[in-house]
Structures are given as C-alpha cells and as structure tokens.
Scaffold this motif. Structure first.
Motif, PDB file in Angstrom:
ATOM      1  N   TYR A 202       0.834  -1.198   0.000  1.00 30.56           N
ATOM      2  CA  TYR A 202       0.000   0.000   0.000  1.00 30.56           C
ATOM      3  C   TYR A 202       0.869   1.249   0.000  1.00 30.56           C
ATOM      4  CZ  TYR A 202      -3.419  -3.341   1.889  1.00 30.56           C
ATOM      5  OH  TYR A 202      -4.224  -4.433   2.092  1.00 30.56           O
TER       6      TYR A 202
ATOM      7  N   GLN B 283      -7.905  -2.770   4.311  1.00 29.91           N
ATOM      8  CA  GLN B 283      -8.185  -1.812   3.247  1.00 29.91           C
ATOM      9  C   GLN B 283      -9.682  -1.526   3.112  1.00 29.91           C
ATOM     10  OE1 GLN B 283      -6.927  -4.863   2.999  1.00 29.91           O
ATOM     11  NE2 GLN B 283      -7.184  -5.799   0.984  1.00 29.91           N
TER      12      GLN B 283
ATOM     13  N   ILE C 207      -9.167   3.986  -3.666  1.00 34.93           N
ATOM     14  CA  ILE C 207      -7.898   3.253  -3.669  1.00 34.93           C
ATOM     15  C   ILE C 207      -7.517   2.979  -5.118  1.00 34.93           C
ATOM     16  CG2 ILE C 207      -6.642   1.206  -2.913  1.00 34.93           C
ATOM     17  CD1 ILE C 207      -8.591   0.912  -0.610  1.00 34.93           C
TER      18      ILE C 207
END
Length: 242
Positions: A175, A201, A211
């Motif tokens: 990430y 997430q 995202i």
C-alpha cells in the motif's frame, strides 16, 4: 519512505517473519530488498525483532503490540519522524521478501502520482490469477471500476462467475499513502466489513475513499503458511531469479 510492519505474533504462521530466507530472517530479507529502492523503517512490536533489525543496520521503532492492522502500526512509527504531510509512505509487508525491486520502484512512481496529483486516498496493486488460484481464501481478490479504482476486496471468489470468467485479480498486499491520508485512515473506527473479512483496506472503502490500483506482473509469493514458505524457497532457490 518504505515502512515494514514487522509483527512477531502471526496467528496463522507463528513467528514467520523470523523464518530463514537464504540466511536472513524473513523481515530482514524484505527490508534489504526494499532498501534498494528507498529509505526503510521497520516498525516492530517485540524486543527480539528490534534487536535483529539494529544488528542488520536498519532503522527500527518499537510500536504497540495491540494494533489491529499493519497500517495502524505504521502510523505510530511515522508520526514521530517529523515527515511532511505530502510525504509518500509505502507499506511493504514483512512476508514479501521476493517482491521485485523493479515493481517496487514502479509502484512508488505510480502511487506518488495517484495520491498527490490525481486525488487518490491510497494506492495498491494486483496481478492477474487463474480461477484455481483465486479459490484460495489466503489470496485476496479485488474488483475494480472503469478507472482502475478498487470497488471491493474479498477472500471469497469475486466476481462470482455466473458467466464464464477465467481470470481474476489477485491483490498484492502493498500500500501507499501520504502521511496525511495515513493519519486520516487511522482516525477511522475499524469497519464491520474489515472485521468480517479481516482486510484493513476495507476501512478506507467503507468511508468512501478511493484506492487506486496498479496492475503488475510478479513472481513474488506472499507467505501466509508454512506451505507458502516451502513453495517460495523452491521457486527462488536460484537467487538470481529475484
């Protein structure tokens, strides 16, 4: 900066980050690989791993053992480093010693643009996998919108193939966030979906955050079980492969 959350107490594979990877503890092998791309900080939760990190010359910081996710651990680690709000933090898992440096460098470039220029809250990446691989609940799957932003992540098979579907997107647990969005992420309560799937997430998606997802080709093997470790060591026994 690349921050590696190194939690010793893995539930599925106890002490896995200390497993030997061609002469190195797993989390150190991951850190040495990452150090070819950017500065590395290891966020540990145990005196033993703290001592090992220092012995290998890495910056390390002790963090609370009770964090619910690696991202929460990273947030604690970076808050006392005087970093600017727009500094990009890459979260590389301690159990990814075979993640290619070339992909890590590409991801850093992608994430910086996605977050600082295109307004994404976070960035991550995925690879294409076949249906047999996608059946494994240890391999998280992701579905995307038309702009390659994540719609949902699951350990279940998604999308469910009512029609013919031979290729799925396997999430790779790396990430990126800015210091600012990292802090915001950790200000949210853990979400219902995050607790059900055990996927941090989903906290961002539950709060309506974007995202951005990058497609990569990788031979890296995430190590969740002893069988995964054996598979990875056999695959990469010729160290020139990674």
């Amino acid at each position: 900066m690349i921050v590696i959350p190194a939690r010793l107490g893995s539930t599925r594979f106890p002490n896995k980050i200390l497993c030997d990877i061609f002469g190195l503890p797993m989390f150190i092998a991951s850190a040495e690989n990452a150090a070819k791309v950017d500065d590395v900080l290891i966020a540990v939760d145990d005196e033993k791993t703290f001592k090992i990190a220092k012995e290998y010359g890495f910056k390390a910081v002790m963090t609370n053992q009770n964090h619910q996710s690696g991202t929460d651990r990273i947030n604690e680690a970076v808050q006392n480093h005087g970093l600017k709000d727009d500094e990009i933090i890459i979260n590389l898992q301690a159990d990814e010693p075979f993640f290619e440096c070339e992909n890590l460098a590409k991801f850093k470039e992608f994430a910086t643009k996605a977050i600082l220029k295109n307004g994404a809250f976070m960035a991550s990446c995925f690879k294409l996998v076949d249906k047999d691989s996608a059946q494994n609940p240890n391999l998280v799957k992701v579905v995307l919108d038309e702009c390659s932003n994540a719609l949902y992540f699951s350990r279940s098979l998604i999308p469910y193939p009512r029609e013919k579907c031979e290729t799925f997107r396997g999430h790779i647990g790396i990430y990126a966030y800015s210091v600012k969005t990292l802090r915001e992420f950790c200000s949210y309560q853990t979400s219902y979906l995050e607790n059900i799937e055990k996927l941090e997430q989903l906290r961002a998606l539950t709060n309506g955050k974007k995202i951005a997802m990058m497609k990569i080709k990788t031979k890296s093997v995430g190590i969740d079980t002893a069988a995964d470790l054996e598979k990875a060591l056999n695959l990469f026994k010729d160290r020139s492969k990674f």
